[in-house]
Design an enzyme around this catalytic site. Structure first.
Site, PDB file in Angstrom:
ATOM      1  N   CYS A 192       0.992  -1.472   0.021  1.00 41.51           N
ATOM      2  CA  CYS A 192      -0.043   0.443   0.231  1.00 41.51           C
ATOM      3  C   CYS A 192       0.623   1.182  -0.206  1.00 41.51           C
ATOM      4  O   CYS A 192       1.869   1.406   0.551  1.00 41.51           O
ATOM      5  CB  CYS A 192      -0.833  -0.777   1.025  1.00 41.51           C
ATOM      6  SG  CYS A 192      -1.557  -1.409   1.519  1.00 41.51           S
ATOM      7  N   GLY A 222      -1.051  -1.153  -4.597  1.00 41.39           N
ATOM      8  CA  GLY A 222      -2.307  -0.055  -4.430  1.00 41.39           C
ATOM      9  C   GLY A 222      -1.683   1.156  -4.181  1.00 41.39           C
ATOM     10  O   GLY A 222      -0.878   1.343  -3.409  1.00 41.39           O
ATOM     11  N   ASN A 392      -5.838   4.027   1.993  1.00 42.34           N
ATOM     12  CA  ASN A 392      -5.643   3.491   0.512  1.00 42.34           C
ATOM     13  C   ASN A 392      -6.645   2.528  -0.082  1.00 42.34           C
ATOM     14  O   ASN A 392      -7.396   3.333   0.150  1.00 42.34           O
ATOM     15  CB  ASN A 392      -4.541   2.331   1.385  1.00 42.34           C
ATOM     16  CG  ASN A 392      -5.015   1.386   2.207  1.00 42.34           C
ATOM     17  OD1 ASN A 392      -6.293   1.835   2.543  1.00 42.34           O
ATOM     18  ND2 ASN A 392      -4.986  -0.044   1.903  1.00 42.34           N
ATOM     19  N   CYS A 394      -7.651  -0.275  -0.491  1.00 46.93           N
ATOM     20  CA  CYS A 394      -8.994  -1.014   0.341  1.00 46.93           C
ATOM     21  C   CYS A 394      -9.417  -0.472   1.982  1.00 46.93           C
ATOM     22  O   CYS A 394     -10.288  -0.662   2.231  1.00 46.93           O
ATOM     23  CB  CYS A 394      -8.360  -2.114   0.536  1.00 46.93           C
ATOM     24  SG  CYS A 394      -8.476  -2.917  -1.257  1.00 46.93           S
ATOM     25  N   GLU A 396      -8.300   0.442   4.269  1.00 45.51           N
ATOM     26  CA  GLU A 396      -8.070   0.148   5.963  1.00 45.51           C
ATOM     27  C   GLU A 396      -6.113   0.247   6.144  1.00 45.51           C
ATOM     28  O   GLU A 396      -5.945   0.666   8.280  1.00 45.51           O
ATOM     29  CB  GLU A 396      -7.797  -1.930   5.776  1.00 45.51           C
ATOM     30  CG  GLU A 396      -6.035  -2.477   5.497  1.00 45.51           C
ATOM     31  CD  GLU A 396      -6.264  -2.431   3.725  1.00 45.51           C
ATOM     32  OE1 GLU A 396      -5.302  -2.675   3.672  1.00 45.51           O
ATOM     33  OE2 GLU A 396      -7.259  -1.547   3.109  1.00 45.51           O
ATOM     34  N   PRO A 578      -8.571  -6.998   2.671  1.00 41.13           N
ATOM     35  CA  PRO A 578      -9.873  -7.571   1.829  1.00 41.13           C
ATOM     36  C   PRO A 578      -8.777  -8.679   1.229  1.00 41.13           C
ATOM     37  O   PRO A 578      -7.573  -8.120   1.571  1.00 41.13           O
ATOM     38  CB  PRO A 578     -10.436  -6.962   1.383  1.00 41.13           C
ATOM     39  CG  PRO A 578     -10.334  -5.864   1.656  1.00 41.13           C
ATOM     40  CD  PRO A 578      -9.256  -5.450   2.180  1.00 41.13           C
ATOM     41  N   ALA A 580      -9.312 -11.807  -0.836  1.00 37.21           N
ATOM     42  CA  ALA A 580      -9.832 -11.669  -2.046  1.00 37.21           C
ATOM     43  C   ALA A 580      -8.926 -12.749  -3.130  1.00 37.21           C
ATOM     44  O   ALA A 580      -9.680 -13.873  -3.617  1.00 37.21           O
ATOM     45  CB  ALA A 580      -9.932 -10.812  -2.789  1.00 37.21           C
ATOM     46  N   GLY A 581      -7.461 -11.714  -3.266  1.00 38.83           N
ATOM     47  CA  GLY A 581      -6.598 -12.986  -3.204  1.00 38.83           C
ATOM     48  C   GLY A 581      -5.722 -13.613  -2.976  1.00 38.83           C
ATOM     49  O   GLY A 581      -6.054 -15.103  -3.788  1.00 38.83           O
ATOM     50  N   THR A 582      -5.588 -13.787  -1.771  1.00 41.90           N
ATOM     51  CA  THR A 582      -4.600 -14.334  -0.712  1.00 41.90           C
ATOM     52  C   THR A 582      -5.332 -16.230  -0.123  1.00 41.90           C
ATOM     53  O   THR A 582      -5.182 -17.359  -0.273  1.00 41.90           O
ATOM     54  CB  THR A 582      -3.786 -14.338  -0.289  1.00 41.90           C
ATOM     55  OG1 THR A 582      -4.607 -13.673   0.657  1.00 41.90           O
ATOM     56  CG2 THR A 582      -2.680 -13.595  -0.321  1.00 41.90           C
TER      57      THR A 582
END
Length: 767
Positions: A192, A222, A392, A394, A396, A578, A580-582
């Site tokens: 980030c 990101g 950032n 997302c 967080e 999140p 979602a990838g890992t």
């Protein structure tokens, strides 16, 4: 036909039934791994000859020096229970390893992928080398392993094995940049970045967007961008957003790892309406490739609660430069002063601005909504005069990017790996117990992994300065799986207590380990420690008036004294991003969220792959399978006797959004950064703006930093999920014959005729 063709055909036949047929899902995953084994590296010697030129010289040298030992570690892993579990997670995790994470073939002529054991070896070698080179990390690791776990570490190879075991077992999952690039020369490992560029002239705007933003996007991370200061020459902010959008699209063209930008603005900005319309579907010139966020001062919410029809004043940032720097009472005083002096550009009713915000959220899922007061009130140092007003990609990460590029490195703990039961993970026996000692072990490891990655080069000099704060973001995934394996519903009282205890333990362990890098390892505290609240003995939970429940107060007091005396190595610790990838690699649920669905799919530009909730599917009784399939796995729609049996598998859309927000506030005192809190709503919820408005106000009253990360709306109607209802048994038999070859490659102790028991069950720019 060749063996490769036979296996490929079997996979194609099996994966159409991989949704409801658990065995087909597992077999297709194992077959895909076997197929890729044929075109992956086999030995470290071969690995170095193919991928050595890509690696940093010192990482390559480390691997060369321990070639035989690393080969043995990889061979042991291939015969291990952990590897068996990984290969049996299904077709989607298998695909994701090879299309996203392992190093791809360097040339078509020599088309070898990085094998999964070598993939973990590369990451472990990178972490081990950096840990060895950084004496404070090495000395602390050796000390805590002996004191806490009675494990002696005396050699560099033992350090490598420590990291290899933690990473390859997937107890700790590294962030996507680390998995893709650890050890690769010239690559960035930070997840980030946040920047607050100067946007008050045409020259400074161009310089910022192309000089500051472009190198960060090129590093495949990101980025959060504060655009509140955009103001010059009457130009429309939409033009600035289009410039940013174009950059994102350029970097994502033919890119395996998509990146994006989240632009943030404060709601008093005179172009707030233009900002909110930038992604609307009816806007023909919309910015599809970026995300948006709004920073809302407490004054806006309080005035709305008092009188929705009251006026809200909008300012040009050049006329109101102090508004960005202040929060809380000081912001209110400055705002009212500017209003009294008529410095505003225009006025709108609070209700109309709130409606514009909600209209955009319902149509696009964003902007993210962050609370300016909560972000600053709970920060690790007092920010009045240089207030935080953005986050950032997302939402967080909470950092102040004014003087430099804020940077954060992430990792997450796979919480279901911390469950202990004689039956787990074979079946949901409701007797699984959560092992807090294993959680502590995982968080310790995450601290060492992240700090090893912080030592990597940064893409810009400004980001290098930001790394001096050594900000960590340790998150989690699989929380919903933990609850259901223990027989709890997501919002049960028992799960509430466990939820709080998990994050209290994570925060305590992370802070303690970081402080010991200073007290035991003699490391220097992070830059800015003296101005931190921790330096004065104030933990994050104390700013919430919360009291720890699991860790005894005497341990907190002892840690407090240790920090005052020696300092702490990192400025921040817990961030619930999140995953979602890992989480696709382990098959567990994303982050701390409830189950998204018991049956869904992942669509890429190549194919659509069914993604069942395996934790749910493995517990469906054979006599219930037809009913469960008829209702698409939607427990809330099933007959009462069946839905009662599977009540622990309700989805996020079945739970009350207000209760989910209250749960977030319960764990918030132990999340010193923030939580990517998604709102899961139904079409009925959003038929009027009132419901979403009430949720935003509730988030403000609860003191949440991220009131809303993303808004997902469940459609009332669903498309029929097309898949094979009954797989030809001959296909399964053929697949099992092929897989028998794989079984012969393993020692007798690891042969099994059954599927692996460990089979639990977007944008990857943060994770």
């Amino acid at each position: 036909m060749s063996q490769e063709t036979i296996i490929s055909n079997l996979i194609d036949m099996l994966k159409v039934s991989a949704g409801w047929d658990r065995e087909a899902n597992e077999i297709s995953g194992r077959l895909f791994h076997k197929l890729m084994d044929m075109s992956s590296t086999e030995t470290i010697s071969q690995y170095m000859s193919l991928f050595g030129p890509l690696l940093e010289p010192h990482i390559l040298e480390f691997i060369q020096n321990y070639e035989q030992e690393i080969d043995e570690v990889c061979l042991e892993y291939r015969a291990s229970y952990d590897f068996m579990c990984l290969r049996n997670c299904g077709i989607l995790p298998a695909k994701r390893f090879y299309d996203t994470y392992v190093l791809p073939p360097r040339t078509e002529m020599n088309g070898k992928y990085e094998s999964i054991p070598h993939f973990f070896a590369r990451i472990a070698a990178y972490c081990a080398w950096n840990c060895i080179m950084c004496e404070p990390l090495k000395d602390t690791l050796v000390y805590v392993q002996k004191r806490d776990w009675n494990v002696e570490i005396k050699t560099d190879m033992q350090i490598f094995k420590y990291f290899y075991k933690v990473i390859s077992s997937q107890l700790v999952c590294c962030a996507t940049p680390v998995m893709r690039s650890a050890g690769v020369a010239g690559e960035n490992l930070s997840s980030c970045f946040i920047i607050a560029p100067t946007l008050d002239t045409e020259k400074s705007t161009i310089s910022s967007i192309f000089g500051e933003l472009a190198p960060l996007l090129a590093s495949r991370s990101g980025v959060g961008v504060d655009v509140t200061k955009f103001s010059f020459g009457g130009k429309n902010i939409h033009s600035c957003l289009k410039l940013i959008n174009a950059q994102v699209e350029f970097f994502n063209d033919k890119s395996v790892r998509p990146v994006s930008v989240a632009t943030y603005i404060e709601v008093w900005h005179c172009q707030i309406h233009e900002f909110l319309s930038a992604k609307l579907p009816e806007n023909p010139d919309r910015c599809n490739s970026i995300f948006q966020g709004v920073c809302v001062p407490s004054l806006f919410f309080k005035m709305y609660e008092s009188d929705p029809n009251g006026l809200w004043y909008l300012f040009d940032p050049q006329d109101a430069p102090n508004l960005t720097r202040l929060y809380g009472l000081e912001f209110e005083e400055e705002y009212l002063r500017l209003v009294s002096e008529k410095k505003y550009k225009q006025s709108v009713t609070l209700k109309s601005l709130m409606f514009s915000l909600i209209n955009t959220i319902i149509k696009t899922g964003s902007p993210y909504v962050i609370s300016k007061e909560a972000m600053n009130k709970h920060h690790w140092y007092e920010t009045q005069g240089e207030a935080i007003n953005c986050s950032n990609l997302c939402a967080e990460i909470v950092q102040q990017p004014k003087q430099f590029t804020s940077t954060c490195n992430l990792a997450n703990v796979c919480l279901p790996k911390c469950l202990n039961s004689s039956n787990f993970p074979y079946t949901c026996s409701n007797t699984a117990q959560f092992d807090f000692s294993k959680l502590e072990y995982a968080v310790q490891a995450a601290v060492f992994i992240i700090n090893a990655c912080i030592l990597s080069p940064s893409p810009t000099s400004s980001a290098t300065v930001g790394q001096r704060e050594r900000s960590m973001g340790i998150g989690c995934h699989g929380l919903a799986d933990v609850f259901s394996e223990m027989g709890y519903g997501y919002l049960d009282l028992e799960s509430e207590c466990l939820d709080r205890d998990i994050f209290e333990t994570m925060y305590y362990t992370a802070v303690k380990t970081s402080s010991e890098i200073c007290s035991v390892g003699k490391g220097q505290p992070f830059a800015g420690f003296r101005k931190s609240k921790l330096a004065h003995g104030v933990f994050h939970w104390a700013t919430w008036d919360a009291m720890p429940q699991r860790v005894p107060m005497k341990q907190w007091i002892h840690l407090q004294d240790n920090i005052k005396k020696f300092g702490v190595f990192n400025s921040q610790f817990i961030a619930l991003m999140p995953t979602a990838g890992t989480s696709q690699l382990t098959g567990y649920t994303d982050s701390f969220y409830p189950y998204f669905a018991n049956m869904s799919s992942k669509v890429s530009n190549k194919e659509e792959i069914m993604k069942p909730n395996i934790t749910f599917l493995k517990n469906v009784k054979p006599q219930d399978l037809c009913t469960v399939r008829f209702y698409g796995g939607d427990v809330s729609m099933m007959p009462e006797d069946v839905s009662t049996r599977y009540k622990h598998f309700l989805t996020a859309f079945d739970y009350c959004p207000e209760a989910q927000m209250r749960r977030a506030s319960i764990r918030a005192p132990y999340v010193d950064q923030s939580q990517s809190l998604t709102l899961f709503l139904t079409e009925e919820n959003v038929q009027s703006a009132k419901y979403l408005k009430d949720l935003l106000l509730l988030g403000f009253r609860l003191g949440l930093k991220t009131i809303m990360y993303y808004c997902r709306v469940k459609k009332t109607t669903k498309l029929l999920q097309l898949e094979c209802l009954k797989l030809d048994e001959h296909t399964k038999k053929d697949a099992q014959i092929v897989l028998a070859d794989l079984a012969r490659e393993l020692p007798d102790s690891h042969k099994t005729e059954d599927a692996c028991p460990l089979d639990q069950s977007e944008c990857i720019a943060c994770q």
